[in-house]
Design a protein around this motif. Structure first.
Motif, PDB file in Angstrom:
ATOM      1  N   ASP A   2       0.236  -1.308   0.528  1.00 13.77           N
ATOM      2  CA  ASP A   2       0.149   0.221   0.282  1.00 13.77           C
ATOM      3  C   ASP A   2       0.671   0.978  -0.448  1.00 13.77           C
ATOM      4  OD1 ASP A   2      -3.151  -1.153   0.201  1.00 13.77           O
ATOM      5  OD2 ASP A   2      -2.187  -1.911   1.880  1.00 13.77           O
ATOM      6  N   ASP A   3       2.044   1.013   0.477  1.00 10.21           N
ATOM      7  CA  ASP A   3       2.970   2.277   1.045  1.00 10.21           C
ATOM      8  C   ASP A   3       4.532   2.048   1.207  1.00 10.21           C
ATOM      9  OD1 ASP A   3       3.845   4.996   0.247  1.00 10.21           O
ATOM     10  OD2 ASP A   3       2.046   5.981   1.202  1.00 10.21           O
ATOM     11  N   ALA A   4       5.391   3.041   1.583  1.00 14.98           N
ATOM     12  CA  ALA A   4       6.562   2.124   1.626  1.00 14.98           C
ATOM     13  C   ALA A   4       7.369   3.620   1.650  1.00 14.98           C
ATOM     14  CB  ALA A   4       7.184   1.682   0.564  1.00 14.98           C
ATOM     15  N   PHE A   5       8.235   3.353   2.351  1.00 18.69           N
ATOM     16  CA  PHE A   5       9.195   4.644   2.664  1.00 18.69           C
ATOM     17  C   PHE A   5      10.777   3.962   2.454  1.00 18.69           C
ATOM     18  CE2 PHE A   5       8.071   2.721   6.855  1.00 18.69           C
ATOM     19  CZ  PHE A   5       9.951   3.494   7.235  1.00 18.69           C
ATOM     20  N   ASN A   6      11.407   4.896   2.692  1.00 17.85           N
ATOM     21  CA  ASN A   6      13.533   4.875   1.802  1.00 17.85           C
ATOM     22  C   ASN A   6      13.664   5.245   2.999  1.00 17.85           C
ATOM     23  OD1 ASN A   6      15.757   4.913   1.115  1.00 17.85           O
ATOM     24  ND2 ASN A   6      15.707   5.922  -0.967  1.00 17.85           N
ATOM     25  N   TYR A   7      14.591   4.501   3.939  1.00 19.37           N
ATOM     26  CA  TYR A   7      15.028   4.738   5.053  1.00 19.37           C
ATOM     27  C   TYR A   7      16.260   5.815   4.999  1.00 19.37           C
ATOM     28  CZ  TYR A   7      18.058   0.719   4.287  1.00 19.37           C
ATOM     29  OH  TYR A   7      18.707  -0.057   4.198  1.00 19.37           O
ATOM     30  N   HIS A   8      16.995   5.938   3.927  1.00 16.79           N
ATOM     31  CA  HIS A   8      17.569   7.050   4.027  1.00 16.79           C
ATOM     32  C   HIS A   8      17.445   7.759   3.851  1.00 16.79           C
ATOM     33  CE1 HIS A   8      21.028   3.425   3.262  1.00 16.79           C
ATOM     34  NE2 HIS A   8      20.886   2.844   2.572  1.00 16.79           N
ATOM     35  N   LYS A   9      16.650   8.307   3.218  1.00 19.09           N
ATOM     36  CA  LYS A   9      15.510   9.611   3.154  1.00 19.09           C
ATOM     37  C   LYS A   9      14.912   9.921   4.160  1.00 19.09           C
ATOM     38  CE  LYS A   9      15.648  10.396  -1.651  1.00 19.09           C
ATOM     39  NZ  LYS A   9      14.557  10.610  -3.047  1.00 19.09           N
ATOM     40  N   GLU A  10      13.865   9.257   5.258  1.00 18.63           N
ATOM     41  CA  GLU A  10      13.603   9.013   6.202  1.00 18.63           C
ATOM     42  C   GLU A  10      14.008   9.082   7.193  1.00 18.63           C
ATOM     43  OE1 GLU A  10      10.199  10.201   6.704  1.00 18.63           O
ATOM     44  OE2 GLU A  10       9.044  10.038   4.078  1.00 18.63           O
ATOM     45  N   LYS A  11      15.257   9.013   7.908  1.00 17.99           N
ATOM     46  CA  LYS A  11      16.166   8.929   9.379  1.00 17.99           C
ATOM     47  C   LYS A  11      15.344   9.302  10.234  1.00 17.99           C
ATOM     48  CE  LYS A  11      20.443  10.447   5.977  1.00 17.99           C
ATOM     49  NZ  LYS A  11      21.220  11.236   6.166  1.00 17.99           N
ATOM     50  N   ASP A  12      13.751   9.777  10.399  1.00 19.69           N
ATOM     51  CA  ASP A  12      13.775  10.022  11.798  1.00 19.69           C
ATOM     52  C   ASP A  12      12.558   8.755  11.906  1.00 19.69           C
ATOM     53  OD1 ASP A  12      11.654  10.412  13.936  1.00 19.69           O
ATOM     54  OD2 ASP A  12      12.309  12.040  14.130  1.00 19.69           O
ATOM     55  N   PHE A  13      12.736   7.481  11.723  1.00 23.54           N
ATOM     56  CA  PHE A  13      12.056   6.495  11.761  1.00 23.54           C
ATOM     57  C   PHE A  13      11.351   6.577  12.759  1.00 23.54           C
ATOM     58  CE2 PHE A  13      16.003   3.603  11.049  1.00 23.54           C
ATOM     59  CZ  PHE A  13      15.871   4.187   9.820  1.00 23.54           C
ATOM     60  N   ASP A  14      11.379   7.299  13.862  1.00 22.04           N
ATOM     61  CA  ASP A  14       9.860   7.744  14.856  1.00 22.04           C
ATOM     62  C   ASP A  14       8.711   8.600  14.056  1.00 22.04           C
ATOM     63  OD1 ASP A  14       9.400   6.954  17.679  1.00 22.04           O
ATOM     64  OD2 ASP A  14       8.895   8.961  17.511  1.00 22.04           O
ATOM     65  N   ALA A  15       9.654   9.170  13.467  1.00 20.64           N
ATOM     66  CA  ALA A  15       8.779  10.142  12.379  1.00 20.64           C
ATOM     67  C   ALA A  15       7.514   9.748  11.412  1.00 20.64           C
ATOM     68  CB  ALA A  15       9.238  11.526  12.148  1.00 20.64           C
ATOM     69  N   ALA A  16       8.569   8.882  10.769  1.00 18.83           N
ATOM     70  CA  ALA A  16       8.276   8.254   9.657  1.00 18.83           C
ATOM     71  C   ALA A  16       7.090   7.247   9.996  1.00 18.83           C
ATOM     72  CB  ALA A  16       9.296   7.506   9.231  1.00 18.83           C
TER      73      ALA A  16
END
Length: 355
Positions: A212-226
């Protein structure tokens, strides 16, 4: 004289072994080396109930790294012995048999296949004989129908067993386990979000694997916020493939009675235990009554038949797709192993040894 020549033929087989352990970091050519061994095809040199295999495909999985450290500090599998050939899941062709149950030309699977071009194998180590003309590509037997697929199936179907509408999070979502886990959760009617290491992989798992969705953890470095952004209603199931900071962040977003199958922690494999990321908020497991469970596939072998039947059905009906990265040639093992610990790798990694 042709028969005599065949009986006396000696094969040269390149094989990988551990020259020295690698306590931390990705193993390199100082640790893993290739050599040439000789193997006789004379029938009297093949023990009873053994076969000579020509290796076709080898499975390259993160757990292999954990057997090369030389340490027994909580890693879950015994170490490989120095100077002995490394073993992995593999597919081979029988080219000589001293077992009436196997004939020349049979294609078989073994979880203890040496990383070698040829080997002598006990027929007891063979788990399955496969039909190469059944419509399933051979590499799928060590991918969707092998370790990664089975791990995804146990984690989602057996341990998590999410209800339709559950919020499911998969880390390393474009890897060998993650790509199947997300698809299985979607088949159960869940909302599935994945984390992965590149924009290309984000696109892949959304467009090809139905996330349904996904994120790039290199860009979304604040995992808690992501996770706040992608899971405004919390997380019901988290299949953990990476451990460390991601696991810690997830524990701030779990719902009551959430389930967390621990499949692997690839972010921590190359570190000694004192340098691994600690998880500081385990108290959340108590307050939310979370079920977090590590699992080993060997404990679920009684379910392998159910798994194989279900996954073969999904595959034949086009309900689950695969992405397989093939390295060609036994000499590519070091490169293929290293690729598991970079963001460049997509899907299941295998080596095609022979045609």
């Amino acid at each position: 004289m042709g028969g005599v020549g065949e009986e006396m033929r000696v094969l040269e087989s390149r094989e990988w072994y551990i020259a020295s352990y690698a306590p931390q970091g990705v193993p390199n050519s100082d640790h893993l080396k290739i050599r040439t061994a000789k193997l006789s095809l004379a029938l009297n040199s093949i023990p009873e109930r053994h076969v000579v295999l020509e290796t076709l495909f080898l499975s390259v999985d993160p757990y292999l790294r954990s057997r090369m450290t030389g340490r027994e500090d909580g890693l879950y599998l015994p170490q490989f012995n120095l100077n002995e050939v490394i073993i992995a899941f593999g597919v081979g062709r029988v080219i000589k048999s001293n077992d009436t149950n196997y004939s020349e030309g049979d294609i078989v699977i073994s979880p203890v296949t040496p990383l070698a071009e040829y080997c002598v194998a006990s027929s007891q180590s063979i788990t399955r004989k496969i039909d190469p003309h059944c419509g399933i590509s051979t590499p799928e037997y060590i991918s969707l129908l092998g370790v990664p697929g089975f791990a995804a199936w146990v984690g989602i179907e057996v341990i998590a067993d999410p209800k339709p509408g559950s919020n499911v999070f998969i880390s390393a979502a474009a890897g060998g386990v993650g790509m199947y886990a997300g698809q299985l959760a979607k088949l159960k009617g869940c909302r599935v979000i994945g984390s992965t290491g590149s924009d290309e992989k984000v696109r892949l798992i959304k467009e090809e694997f139905g996330y349904d969705d996904a994120f790039n953890y290199h860009k979304e470095k604040d995992f808690d916020a992501a996770l706040s952004k992608y899971f405004p209603n919390g997380i019901d199931v988290y299949l953990d493939n990476v451990g460390g900071r991601m696991l810690e962040a997830v524990l701030n977003h779990v719902n009551k009675h959430a389930k967390i199958p621990l499949c692997g922690m690839i972010s921590e494999y190359n570190k000694v235990w004192t340098e691994r990321e600690g998880v500081r908020n385990l108290l959340n497991l108590v307050g939310k009554e979370v079920h977090m469970q590590g699992f080993m596939l060997g404990s679920y072998m009684d379910r392998f038949g159910d798994f194989a039947k279900e996954m073969e059905g999904h595959l034949k009906h086009g309900k689950i797709g695969s992405k397989i990265k093939i390295f060609h040639g036994i000499d590519k093992f070091l490169e293929s192993l290293g690729s598991l610990f970079t963001s460049c790798n997509i899907g299941k990694v295998v080596i095609q040894v022979k045609e």
